[in-house]
Design a protein around this motif. Structure first.
Motif, PDB file in Angstrom:
ATOM      1  N   GLY A  64       0.795  -1.224   0.000  1.00 27.72           N
ATOM      2  CA  GLY A  64       0.000   0.000   0.000  1.00 27.72           C
ATOM      3  C   GLY A  64       0.826   1.271   0.000  1.00 27.72           C
ATOM      4  O   GLY A  64       2.038   1.247   0.203  1.00 27.72           O
ATOM      5  N   PRO A  65       0.144   2.403  -0.240  1.00 30.52           N
ATOM      6  CA  PRO A  65       0.818   3.697  -0.403  1.00 30.52           C
ATOM      7  C   PRO A  65       1.422   4.248   0.882  1.00 30.52           C
ATOM      8  O   PRO A  65       2.205   5.197   0.830  1.00 30.52           O
ATOM      9  N   GLU A  66       1.078   3.670   2.046  1.00 26.99           N
ATOM     10  CA  GLU A  66       1.683   4.146   3.293  1.00 26.99           C
ATOM     11  C   GLU A  66       3.033   3.457   3.525  1.00 26.99           C
ATOM     12  O   GLU A  66       4.035   4.105   3.810  1.00 26.99           O
ATOM     13  N   LEU A  67       3.037   2.122   3.387  1.00 24.92           N
ATOM     14  CA  LEU A  67       4.254   1.361   3.678  1.00 24.92           C
ATOM     15  C   LEU A  67       5.263   1.386   2.528  1.00 24.92           C
ATOM     16  O   LEU A  67       6.472   1.475   2.756  1.00 24.92           O
ATOM     17  N   LYS A  68       4.770   1.271   1.289  1.00 27.20           N
ATOM     18  CA  LYS A  68       5.632   1.288   0.089  1.00 27.20           C
ATOM     19  C   LYS A  68       6.757   0.258   0.183  1.00 27.20           C
ATOM     20  O   LYS A  68       7.899   0.533  -0.195  1.00 27.20           O
ATOM     21  N   GLU A  69       6.451  -0.919   0.720  1.00 30.82           N
ATOM     22  CA  GLU A  69       7.503  -1.903   0.988  1.00 30.82           C
ATOM     23  C   GLU A  69       7.796  -2.875  -0.140  1.00 30.82           C
ATOM     24  O   GLU A  69       8.875  -3.436  -0.209  1.00 30.82           O
ATOM     25  N   GLU A  70       6.794  -3.152  -0.988  1.00 28.80           N
ATOM     26  CA  GLU A  70       6.972  -4.222  -1.969  1.00 28.80           C
ATOM     27  C   GLU A  70       6.649  -3.783  -3.398  1.00 28.80           C
ATOM     28  O   GLU A  70       5.813  -4.412  -4.050  1.00 28.80           O
ATOM     29  N   PRO A  71       7.294  -2.725  -3.901  1.00 26.95           N
ATOM     30  CA  PRO A  71       7.000  -2.362  -5.290  1.00 26.95           C
ATOM     31  C   PRO A  71       7.473  -3.467  -6.246  1.00 26.95           C
ATOM     32  O   PRO A  71       8.594  -3.957  -6.120  1.00 26.95           O
ATOM     33  N   GLN A  72       6.594  -3.880  -7.140  1.00 26.19           N
ATOM     34  CA  GLN A  72       6.936  -4.939  -8.092  1.00 26.19           C
ATOM     35  C   GLN A  72       6.587  -4.456  -9.488  1.00 26.19           C
ATOM     36  O   GLN A  72       5.550  -3.838  -9.697  1.00 26.19           O
ATOM     37  N   VAL A  73       7.472  -4.759 -10.437  1.00 27.86           N
ATOM     38  CA  VAL A  73       7.248  -4.376 -11.831  1.00 27.86           C
ATOM     39  C   VAL A  73       7.187  -5.652 -12.664  1.00 27.86           C
ATOM     40  O   VAL A  73       8.061  -6.510 -12.539  1.00 27.86           O
ATOM     41  N   PHE A  74       6.154  -5.776 -13.480  1.00 24.10           N
ATOM     42  CA  PHE A  74       6.037  -6.943 -14.345  1.00 24.10           C
ATOM     43  C   PHE A  74       5.949  -6.495 -15.806  1.00 24.10           C
ATOM     44  O   PHE A  74       5.107  -5.674 -16.167  1.00 24.10           O
TER      45      PHE A  74
END
Ligand SMILES: [Zn+2]
Length: 170
Positions: A64-74
């Motif tokens: 989510g936009p608060e934690l921003k911990e797991e950005p993934q690009v596919f």
């Protein structure tokens, strides 16, 4: 850089996107900008066509936009739908101020590559599976409102018509 998110009924959202053949610096920048835009707009997923780029690229961060911990690009994601069908509530940055329940598969098999051309193959379930189905639909020009029942869709269309009319009068 924050990008403009196109909203329904923009015709660009209805187009089928092209496969990516080479990861250029522009595509890397686009992916980074899409992640920034997704956070800014309080989303957990964004597809390139939503920012006016008709290429097969999606970004997801389930934290989510608060934690921003797991950005993934596919890159060039494809899905095999497995698992059971289940109902879940969805929303979309391209369909502002609206949510509704939809039937999706609760598991998918994802094949894609990342920005370094590494192969990705994974099984996703629950929210991750739903998000992948939603974002991959964008690459084929399909919005979640296109998958709603005819009755729900006609109610949505009537609401949107009213809203657009009110905006015009302002
Ligand atoms: Zn969406």
């Amino acid at each position: 850089m924050i990008l403009e998110v196109l909203t329904h009924p923009d015709p660009l959202l209805k187009q089928k996107s092209e496969a990516i053949t080479e990861i250029t610096p522009e595509i890397r920048t686009l992916a980074a900008d899409m992640i920034e835009t997704m956070y800014k707009q309080q989303g957990i997923g964004l597809a390139a066509p939503q920012v006016g780029k008709q290429i097969r690229l999606i970004v997801i961060d389930l934290s989510g936009p608060e934690l921003k911990e797991e950005p993934q690009v596919f890159v060039n994601p494809t899905l095999e739908l497995i698992g059971e069908k289940q109902k879940a509530e969805e929303g979309c940055l391209s369909v502002p101020d609206y949510r509704n329940t939809l039937v999706r598969h609760d598991k998918v098999l994802l094949k894609a590559t990342d920005l370094d051309n590494n192969k990705i193959e994974l099984e996703a379930s629950d929210l991750f599976a739903i998000c992948l189905q939603h974002e991959c639909d964008h690459l084929d020009g399909i919005l979640f409102i296109d998958r709603m029942s005819r009755l729900k869709r006609s109610l949505y269309d009537a609401r949107l018509k009213k809203q657009l009319k009110a905006e015009k009068q302002q």
